[in-house]
Design a protein around this motif. Sequence first.
Motif, PDB file in Angstrom:
ATOM      1  N   ILE A 208      -7.536   1.908   2.228  1.00 16.66           N
ATOM      2  CA  ILE A 208      -6.244   1.425   1.704  1.00 16.66           C
ATOM      3  C   ILE A 208      -5.988   2.125   0.657  1.00 16.66           C
ATOM      4  O   ILE A 208      -6.949   1.729  -0.395  1.00 16.66           O
ATOM      5  CB  ILE A 208      -6.203  -0.067   1.665  1.00 16.66           C
ATOM      6  N   HIS A 209      -5.016   2.843   0.229  1.00 18.76           N
ATOM      7  CA  HIS A 209      -4.467   3.362  -1.089  1.00 18.76           C
ATOM      8  C   HIS A 209      -3.471   2.366  -1.584  1.00 18.76           C
ATOM      9  O   HIS A 209      -2.438   2.337  -1.126  1.00 18.76           O
ATOM     10  CB  HIS A 209      -3.979   4.724  -0.812  1.00 18.76           C
ATOM     11  N   GLY A 210      -3.725   1.896  -2.932  1.00 20.44           N
ATOM     12  CA  GLY A 210      -2.724   1.228  -3.527  1.00 20.44           C
ATOM     13  C   GLY A 210      -2.826   1.454  -5.047  1.00 20.44           C
ATOM     14  O   GLY A 210      -3.488   2.406  -5.509  1.00 20.44           O
ATOM     15  N   ASP A 211      -1.830   0.814  -5.853  1.00 22.69           N
ATOM     16  CA  ASP A 211      -1.936   0.698  -7.288  1.00 22.69           C
ATOM     17  C   ASP A 211      -3.321   0.651  -8.044  1.00 22.69           C
ATOM     18  O   ASP A 211      -3.429   1.368  -8.919  1.00 22.69           O
ATOM     19  CB  ASP A 211      -1.021  -0.232  -7.765  1.00 22.69           C
TER      20      ASP A 211
ATOM     21  N   GLU B  38      -8.311   2.949  -4.420  1.00 21.57           N
ATOM     22  CA  GLU B  38      -8.869   3.081  -2.812  1.00 21.57           C
ATOM     23  C   GLU B  38      -9.932   1.691  -2.559  1.00 21.57           C
ATOM     24  O   GLU B  38     -10.786   1.484  -3.162  1.00 21.57           O
ATOM     25  CB  GLU B  38      -9.527   4.378  -2.361  1.00 21.57           C
ATOM     26  N   LYS B  39      -9.419   0.966  -1.293  1.00 13.99           N
ATOM     27  CA  LYS B  39     -10.095  -0.057  -0.879  1.00 13.99           C
ATOM     28  C   LYS B  39     -10.889   0.566   0.435  1.00 13.99           C
ATOM     29  O   LYS B  39     -10.168   1.170   1.093  1.00 13.99           O
ATOM     30  CB  LYS B  39      -9.580  -1.290  -0.736  1.00 13.99           C
ATOM     31  N   TYR B  40     -12.083   0.262   0.731  1.00 13.48           N
ATOM     32  CA  TYR B  40     -12.652   0.611   1.906  1.00 13.48           C
ATOM     33  C   TYR B  40     -13.021  -0.517   2.851  1.00 13.48           C
ATOM     34  O   TYR B  40     -13.475  -1.596   1.910  1.00 13.48           O
ATOM     35  CB  TYR B  40     -13.886   1.460   1.781  1.00 13.48           C
ATOM     36  N   ALA B  41     -13.076  -0.660   4.183  1.00 12.12           N
ATOM     37  CA  ALA B  41     -13.432  -1.691   5.008  1.00 12.12           C
ATOM     38  C   ALA B  41     -14.070  -1.056   6.317  1.00 12.12           C
ATOM     39  O   ALA B  41     -13.417  -0.061   6.645  1.00 12.12           O
ATOM     40  CB  ALA B  41     -12.289  -2.699   5.194  1.00 12.12           C
TER      41      ALA B  41
ATOM     42  N   ALA C 225       0.994  -1.173  -0.064  1.00 14.28           N
ATOM     43  CA  ALA C 225       0.156   0.117   0.096  1.00 14.28           C
ATOM     44  C   ALA C 225       0.893   1.149   0.026  1.00 14.28           C
ATOM     45  O   ALA C 225       2.045   1.119   0.498  1.00 14.28           O
ATOM     46  CB  ALA C 225      -0.900   0.084   1.274  1.00 14.28           C
ATOM     47  N   SER C 226       0.388   2.244  -0.611  1.00 17.88           N
ATOM     48  CA  SER C 226       1.189   3.696  -0.304  1.00 17.88           C
ATOM     49  C   SER C 226       0.758   4.436   0.787  1.00 17.88           C
ATOM     50  O   SER C 226       1.228   5.234   1.186  1.00 17.88           O
ATOM     51  CB  SER C 226       1.109   4.249  -1.847  1.00 17.88           C
ATOM     52  N   MET C 227      -0.399   4.161   1.309  1.00 15.54           N
ATOM     53  CA  MET C 227      -1.132   4.933   2.533  1.00 15.54           C
ATOM     54  C   MET C 227      -2.092   3.966   2.961  1.00 15.54           C
ATOM     55  O   MET C 227      -3.014   3.308   2.257  1.00 15.54           O
ATOM     56  CB  MET C 227      -1.544   6.391   2.236  1.00 15.54           C
ATOM     57  N   VAL C 228      -2.410   4.067   4.201  1.00 15.11           N
ATOM     58  CA  VAL C 228      -3.500   3.443   4.886  1.00 15.11           C
ATOM     59  C   VAL C 228      -4.198   4.465   5.898  1.00 15.11           C
ATOM     60  O   VAL C 228      -3.184   5.121   6.612  1.00 15.11           O
ATOM     61  CB  VAL C 228      -3.280   2.143   5.511  1.00 15.11           C
ATOM     62  N   GLU C 229      -5.445   4.865   6.183  1.00 16.94           N
ATOM     63  CA  GLU C 229      -5.812   5.541   6.915  1.00 16.94           C
ATOM     64  C   GLU C 229      -6.891   4.833   7.925  1.00 16.94           C
ATOM     65  O   GLU C 229      -7.553   3.877   7.488  1.00 16.94           O
ATOM     66  CB  GLU C 229      -7.105   6.617   6.102  1.00 16.94           C
TER      67      GLU C 229
END
Length: 134
Positions: free
Chosen positions: A55-58, A61-64, A23-27
């Motif tokens: 989750i920020h990735g290639d 964004e993915k949300y959970a 990931a490049s960033m996670v919040e």
Amino acid sequence: MAEGNKFQLRIITPDRVFYESEASMVEMNTTDGEIGVYKEHVPTTFILVPGVLTIHGDDGEKYAALHSGFVEVLQGQVTVLAEAAEWPDEIDVERAERARARAEERLHDRADGINQMRAEAALRRALTRIKVGK
């Protein structure tokens, strides 16, 4: 090992490895407020509270929905140990709405024997599920 501006992210719940990739960033939400973690974040640990995990990735964004736990931030690696985590398609929004209504009713009535902190936690979990599920 993660390269460039990426780090290895692992999210583990008691019943599964929920997520494991770069990931490049996670919040996420902590007891101190919302945080964002990048690759060069100072090593630390946080206590997590119910909230949306981003989750920020290639691949965008993915949300959970994340329901309490701990996060450990190390050089090039972030590990989340969560009580529970759910992807949007795993959430029953109608059930979450019913849980929200029950928790709000308990908080509003303040009947004897109602554990205020437990009702507030149930409300936060329900609101998180509703937000992610929609």
